[in-house]
Motif scaffolding. Structure first.
Motif, PDB file in Angstrom:
ATOM      1  N   LEU A   3       0.827  -1.209   0.000  1.00 30.72           N
ATOM      2  CA  LEU A   3       0.000   0.000   0.000  1.00 30.72           C
ATOM      3  C   LEU A   3       0.861   1.258   0.000  1.00 30.72           C
ATOM      4  N   LEU A   4       1.967   1.233   0.723  1.00 27.61           N
ATOM      5  CA  LEU A   4       2.888   2.366   0.758  1.00 27.61           C
ATOM      6  C   LEU A   4       3.501   2.606  -0.616  1.00 27.61           C
ATOM      7  N   LEU A   5       3.937   1.548  -1.277  1.00 29.16           N
ATOM      8  CA  LEU A   5       4.490   1.681  -2.620  1.00 29.16           C
ATOM      9  C   LEU A   5       3.454   2.215  -3.603  1.00 29.16           C
ATOM     10  N   VAL A  10       1.362   6.646  -6.860  1.00 27.22           N
ATOM     11  CA  VAL A  10       0.234   7.529  -7.186  1.00 27.22           C
ATOM     12  C   VAL A  10       0.640   8.990  -7.002  1.00 27.22           C
ATOM     13  N   LEU A  11       1.356   9.297  -5.922  1.00 29.69           N
ATOM     14  CA  LEU A  11       1.835  10.666  -5.703  1.00 29.69           C
ATOM     15  C   LEU A  11       2.771  11.092  -6.816  1.00 29.69           C
ATOM     16  N   LEU A  18       0.526  16.924 -13.070  1.00 24.73           N
ATOM     17  CA  LEU A  18       0.526  18.365 -12.800  1.00 24.73           C
ATOM     18  C   LEU A  18       1.594  19.079 -13.616  1.00 24.73           C
ATOM     19  N   LEU A  19       2.769  18.487 -13.711  1.00 19.17           N
ATOM     20  CA  LEU A  19       3.843  19.105 -14.484  1.00 19.17           C
ATOM     21  C   LEU A  19       3.508  19.164 -15.970  1.00 19.17           C
ATOM     22  N   LEU A 145       4.594  19.126  -3.818  1.00 22.13           N
ATOM     23  CA  LEU A 145       4.330  17.691  -3.966  1.00 22.13           C
ATOM     24  C   LEU A 145       5.555  16.949  -4.486  1.00 22.13           C
ATOM     25  N   ALA A 146       6.282  17.564  -5.415  1.00 27.50           N
ATOM     26  CA  ALA A 146       7.503  16.933  -5.926  1.00 27.50           C
ATOM     27  C   ALA A 146       8.570  16.864  -4.837  1.00 27.50           C
ATOM     28  N   LEU A 147       8.695  17.929  -4.061  1.00 31.01           N
ATOM     29  CA  LEU A 147       9.661  17.900  -2.957  1.00 31.01           C
ATOM     30  C   LEU A 147       9.284  16.849  -1.928  1.00 31.01           C
ATOM     31  N   LEU A 148       8.008  16.775  -1.587  1.00 24.18           N
ATOM     32  CA  LEU A 148       7.538  15.771  -0.632  1.00 24.18           C
ATOM     33  C   LEU A 148       7.814  14.365  -1.146  1.00 24.18           C
ATOM     34  N   SER A 149       7.520  14.146  -2.401  1.00 21.86           N
ATOM     35  CA  SER A 149       7.772  12.846  -3.009  1.00 21.86           C
ATOM     36  C   SER A 149       9.258  12.512  -2.970  1.00 21.86           C
TER      37      SER A 149
END
Length: 160
Positions: A3-5, A10-11, A18-19, A145-149
């Protein structure tokens, strides 16, 4: 773990979408019957249909925004590819440093592009009746979101 993967993938795909949308769509600056993006200026009718499109100016700052947005997409795609490669080749307990590095680089590129556009767009459009469009806002949303990812990739350890 599965589920984490799935959540991380998905993120990452959401950041990529978005990009892509913020780079391609003609809605960075809107108003007064015009819609402008990184590539062209379009005039629209009152019903919203596009009437005329002209190529954007060839100023150096706009080309740097174009280049950094394209680089952010390239880095994010590389990051996703490297993630899948590392997923199958990385030793147990290893961290996804390379994947995180490329994703953080993608976030910094999109931040640079949006910041340059914010500061310099007034040289391009002197009219104050314009407002920022949704593609510009999507670029700013893609940045954290990219930084978080990327940070999640750096922290993530491979388990069996």
């Amino acid at each position: 773990m599965l589920l984490l993967l799935l959540g991380i993938i998905v993120l990452h795909v959401a950041v990529l979408v978005l990009l892509f949308v913020s780079t391609i769509v003609s809605q960075w600056l809107v108003g007064n019957g015009h819609a402008t993006d990184l590539w062209q200026n379009c005039s629209t009718s009152s019903s919203g249909t596009v009437q005329h499109c002209f190529s954007s100016s060839a100023s150096g700052w706009l080309q740097s925004v174009q280049a950094t947005m394209v680089l952010s997409i390239i880095y994010s795609v590389i990051s996703l590819f490297v993630f899948f490669c590392q997923l199958f080749t990385l030793a147990k307990g290893g961290r996804f440093y390379i994947t995180g590095f490329f994703q953080i680089l993608a976030g910094l590129c999109v931040m640079s592009a949006a910041a340059i556009y914010t500061v310099r767009h007034s040289e391009w459009h002197l009219n104050t009746e314009y407002s920022y469009g949704f593609a510009y806002i999507l670029a700013w949303v893609a940045f954290p979101l990219a930084l978080l990812s990327g940070v999640i990739y750096v922290i993530l350890r491979k388990r069996e």
